[in-house]
Motif scaffolding. Structure first.
Motif, PDB file in Angstrom:
ATOM      1  N   LEU A  88       0.867  -1.167   0.000  1.00 35.86           N
ATOM      2  CA  LEU A  88       0.000   0.000   0.000  1.00 35.86           C
ATOM      3  C   LEU A  88       0.908   1.222   0.000  1.00 35.86           C
ATOM      4  O   LEU A  88       1.736   1.382   0.893  1.00 35.86           O
ATOM      5  N   VAL A  89       0.752   2.071  -1.003  1.00 36.90           N
ATOM      6  CA  VAL A  89       1.628   3.233  -1.153  1.00 36.90           C
ATOM      7  C   VAL A  89       0.825   4.509  -0.950  1.00 36.90           C
ATOM      8  O   VAL A  89      -0.248   4.681  -1.536  1.00 36.90           O
ATOM      9  N   LEU A  90       1.346   5.394  -0.098  1.00 35.10           N
ATOM     10  CA  LEU A  90       0.781   6.729   0.067  1.00 35.10           C
ATOM     11  C   LEU A  90       1.565   7.689  -0.809  1.00 35.10           C
ATOM     12  O   LEU A  90       2.800   7.657  -0.835  1.00 35.10           O
ATOM     13  N   TYR A  91       0.839   8.558  -1.525  1.00 35.44           N
ATOM     14  CA  TYR A  91       1.458   9.507  -2.445  1.00 35.44           C
ATOM     15  C   TYR A  91       1.149  10.936  -2.023  1.00 35.44           C
ATOM     16  O   TYR A  91       0.113  11.208  -1.410  1.00 35.44           O
ATOM     17  N   ASP A  92       2.041  11.866  -2.407  1.00 35.79           N
ATOM     18  CA  ASP A  92       1.761  13.280  -2.192  1.00 35.79           C
ATOM     19  C   ASP A  92       1.031  13.847  -3.412  1.00 35.79           C
ATOM     20  O   ASP A  92       0.678  13.105  -4.345  1.00 35.79           O
ATOM     21  N   GLU A  93       0.797  15.143  -3.432  1.00 42.43           N
ATOM     22  CA  GLU A  93       0.026  15.762  -4.519  1.00 42.43           C
ATOM     23  C   GLU A  93       0.727  15.660  -5.863  1.00 42.43           C
ATOM     24  O   GLU A  93       0.086  15.729  -6.913  1.00 42.43           O
ATOM     25  N   GLN A  94       2.044  15.496  -5.854  1.00 47.23           N
ATOM     26  CA  GLN A  94       2.797  15.356  -7.097  1.00 47.23           C
ATOM     27  C   GLN A  94       2.941  13.894  -7.510  1.00 47.23           C
ATOM     28  O   GLN A  94       3.712  13.569  -8.412  1.00 47.23           O
ATOM     29  N   ALA A  95       2.211  13.010  -6.829  1.00 50.17           N
ATOM     30  CA  ALA A  95       2.219  11.569  -7.102  1.00 50.17           C
ATOM     31  C   ALA A  95       3.558  10.921  -6.771  1.00 50.17           C
ATOM     32  O   ALA A  95       3.876   9.844  -7.276  1.00 50.17           O
ATOM     33  N   ALA A  96       4.348  11.562  -5.910  1.00 48.35           N
ATOM     34  CA  ALA A  96       5.578  10.948  -5.416  1.00 48.35           C
ATOM     35  C   ALA A  96       5.247  10.117  -4.181  1.00 48.35           C
ATOM     36  O   ALA A  96       4.413  10.513  -3.356  1.00 48.35           O
ATOM     37  N   ALA A  97       5.888   8.965  -4.052  1.00 47.24           N
ATOM     38  CA  ALA A  97       5.613   8.081  -2.923  1.00 47.24           C
ATOM     39  C   ALA A  97       6.068   8.717  -1.613  1.00 47.24           C
ATOM     40  O   ALA A  97       7.206   9.178  -1.498  1.00 47.24           O
ATOM     41  N   VAL A  98       5.175   8.751  -0.640  1.00 49.15           N
ATOM     42  CA  VAL A  98       5.503   9.230   0.705  1.00 49.15           C
ATOM     43  C   VAL A  98       6.055   8.080   1.540  1.00 49.15           C
ATOM     44  O   VAL A  98       7.071   8.202   2.220  1.00 49.15           O
ATOM     45  N   VAL A  99       5.372   6.938   1.486  1.00 47.98           N
ATOM     46  CA  VAL A  99       5.814   5.749   2.209  1.00 47.98           C
ATOM     47  C   VAL A  99       5.135   4.531   1.596  1.00 47.98           C
ATOM     48  O   VAL A  99       4.002   4.610   1.116  1.00 47.98           O
ATOM     49  N   LYS A 100       5.849   3.405   1.598  1.00 44.18           N
ATOM     50  CA  LYS A 100       5.308   2.134   1.138  1.00 44.18           C
ATOM     51  C   LYS A 100       5.106   1.236   2.348  1.00 44.18           C
ATOM     52  O   LYS A 100       6.012   1.074   3.164  1.00 44.18           O
ATOM     53  N   LEU A 101       3.902   0.647   2.439  1.00 40.56           N
ATOM     54  CA  LEU A 101       3.500  -0.076   3.639  1.00 40.56           C
ATOM     55  C   LEU A 101       3.052  -1.490   3.306  1.00 40.56           C
ATOM     56  O   LEU A 101       2.499  -1.748   2.238  1.00 40.56           O
ATOM     57  N   GLY A 102       3.282  -2.400   4.235  1.00 41.48           N
ATOM     58  CA  GLY A 102       2.794  -3.763   4.101  1.00 41.48           C
ATOM     59  C   GLY A 102       2.215  -4.227   5.422  1.00 41.48           C
ATOM     60  O   GLY A 102       2.498  -3.649   6.470  1.00 41.48           O
ATOM     61  N   GLY A 103       1.403  -5.281   5.381  1.00 45.05           N
ATOM     62  CA  GLY A 103       0.841  -5.786   6.622  1.00 45.05           C
ATOM     63  C   GLY A 103      -0.520  -6.399   6.440  1.00 45.05           C
ATOM     64  O   GLY A 103      -0.755  -7.158   5.504  1.00 45.05           O
ATOM     65  N   ASN A 104      -1.439  -6.060   7.320  1.00 44.61           N
ATOM     66  CA  ASN A 104      -2.765  -6.657   7.314  1.00 44.61           C
ATOM     67  C   ASN A 104      -3.820  -5.582   7.530  1.00 44.61           C
ATOM     68  O   ASN A 104      -3.508  -4.391   7.561  1.00 44.61           O
ATOM     69  N   GLN A 105      -5.056  -5.996   7.686  1.00 47.24           N
ATOM     70  CA  GLN A 105      -6.164  -5.043   7.773  1.00 47.24           C
ATOM     71  C   GLN A 105      -6.194  -4.269   9.083  1.00 47.24           C
ATOM     72  O   GLN A 105      -6.951  -3.310   9.213  1.00 47.24           O
ATOM     73  N   LYS A 106      -5.384  -4.659  10.050  1.00 49.31           N
ATOM     74  CA  LYS A 106      -5.342  -3.976  11.343  1.00 49.31           C
ATOM     75  C   LYS A 106      -4.099  -3.106  11.518  1.00 49.31           C
ATOM     76  O   LYS A 106      -4.140  -2.091  12.205  1.00 49.31           O
ATOM     77  N   ARG A 107      -2.973  -3.524  10.922  1.00 50.82           N
ATOM     78  CA  ARG A 107      -1.725  -2.772  11.073  1.00 50.82           C
ATOM     79  C   ARG A 107      -0.895  -2.883   9.805  1.00 50.82           C
ATOM     80  O   ARG A 107      -0.675  -3.978   9.298  1.00 50.82           O
ATOM     81  N   ILE A 108      -0.442  -1.738   9.302  1.00 47.31           N
ATOM     82  CA  ILE A 108       0.465  -1.704   8.168  1.00 47.31           C
ATOM     83  C   ILE A 108       1.677  -0.870   8.554  1.00 47.31           C
ATOM     84  O   ILE A 108       1.566   0.127   9.262  1.00 47.31           O
TER      85      ILE A 108
END
Length: 241
Positions: A88-108
């Motif tokens: 799961l990747v969070l992006y900023d307004e310029q579509a640059a990756a803020v952080v890449k996350l892995g895990g499950n439905q309770k904690r990433i």
């Protein structure tokens, strides 16, 4: 957007490894990870209230919306999210990756570009914090390792100061994980009495986790656990003295 979600379904199993319920459709998949997430570490909060992210199930161009509330950088910049390569990747307004996350439905979990560890949890965490609280209420104590000695007030939730000389001493035999999650891969076991160097610590709903040096590798140690489903235990001391 639907075309993009079809591609996401191909990485569904990898993205939801160890989760309590695997999504069965595109809608289930989005539902599994959309909604409110919280960061329990106060260092990520911009003010007195915890940092929260609301991951929308709506968006355009293959990315879904994100609203960040009360967060410091880098999470304050989160603007959209998507699944890329089983993360799961969070992006900023310029579509640059803020952080890449892995895990499950309770904690990433993941690491931002500046090396900052990030733990996002559903409100209330994964239930471990509740089990710890019940155990403490029953025993009126966090035990120091395998002893019958109680930890001093506030010792259970405290972490060592960060710095080149920072170390912790193991009070139990403890598995080290690749990420600050109980379902993350085990990368080694640190023996009782061992001192290890600390790189960074972060607080989750179930207490502190510290990333430590294990030879040429690193691993995450959780400070609080429950022994034999009954005894709340502090697993390491904040110094090697």
């Amino acid at each position: 957007m639907l075309k993009e979600l079809s591609r996401w379904s191909a990485v569904l199993v990898a993205a939801l490894v160890s989760s309590p319920a695997l999504a069965q459709s595109q809608a289930d998949f989005v539902t599994a990870f959309s909604g409110k997430w919280q960061v329990y570490d106060k260092g990520m909060a911009a003010g007195a209230t915890p940092c929260q992210l609301d991951l929308s199930n709506l968006g355009t161009d293959g990315k879904l919306g994100v609203v960040a509330d009360g967060c410091k950088a880098p999470l304050a910049a989160a603007h959209s999210w998507a699944i890329e390569g089983s993360q799961l990747v969070l992006y900023d307004e310029q579509a640059a990756a803020v952080v890449k996350l892995g895990g499950n439905q309770k904690r990433i979990t993941g690491t931002a570009g500046d090396g900052l560890p990030v733990i996002l949890e559903r409100l209330g965490g994964d239930g471990t914090a509740g089990l710890l609280l019940a155990a403490v209420n029953a025993s009126h104590c966090y035990y120091l390792g395998y002893t019958q000695k109680c930890a001093a007030k506030n010792e259970a939730m405290s972490v060592p100061a960060e710095g080149p000389q920072s170390q912790v001493k193991l009070l139990v035999n403890l598995n080290a994980h690749s990420e600050p999650r109980n379902d993350a891969d085990t990368v080694g076991t640190v023996k009782l009495g061992t001192c290890v160097a600390v790189q960074r610590c972060v607080t989750a709903s179930d207490g502190p986790w510290c990333r430590v040096t294990l030879g040429a590798n690193t691993g995450w140690l959780r400070k609080l656990t429950i022994r034999q489903n009954r005894w709340p235990v502090v697993t390491f001391a904040n110094s090697c003295g």
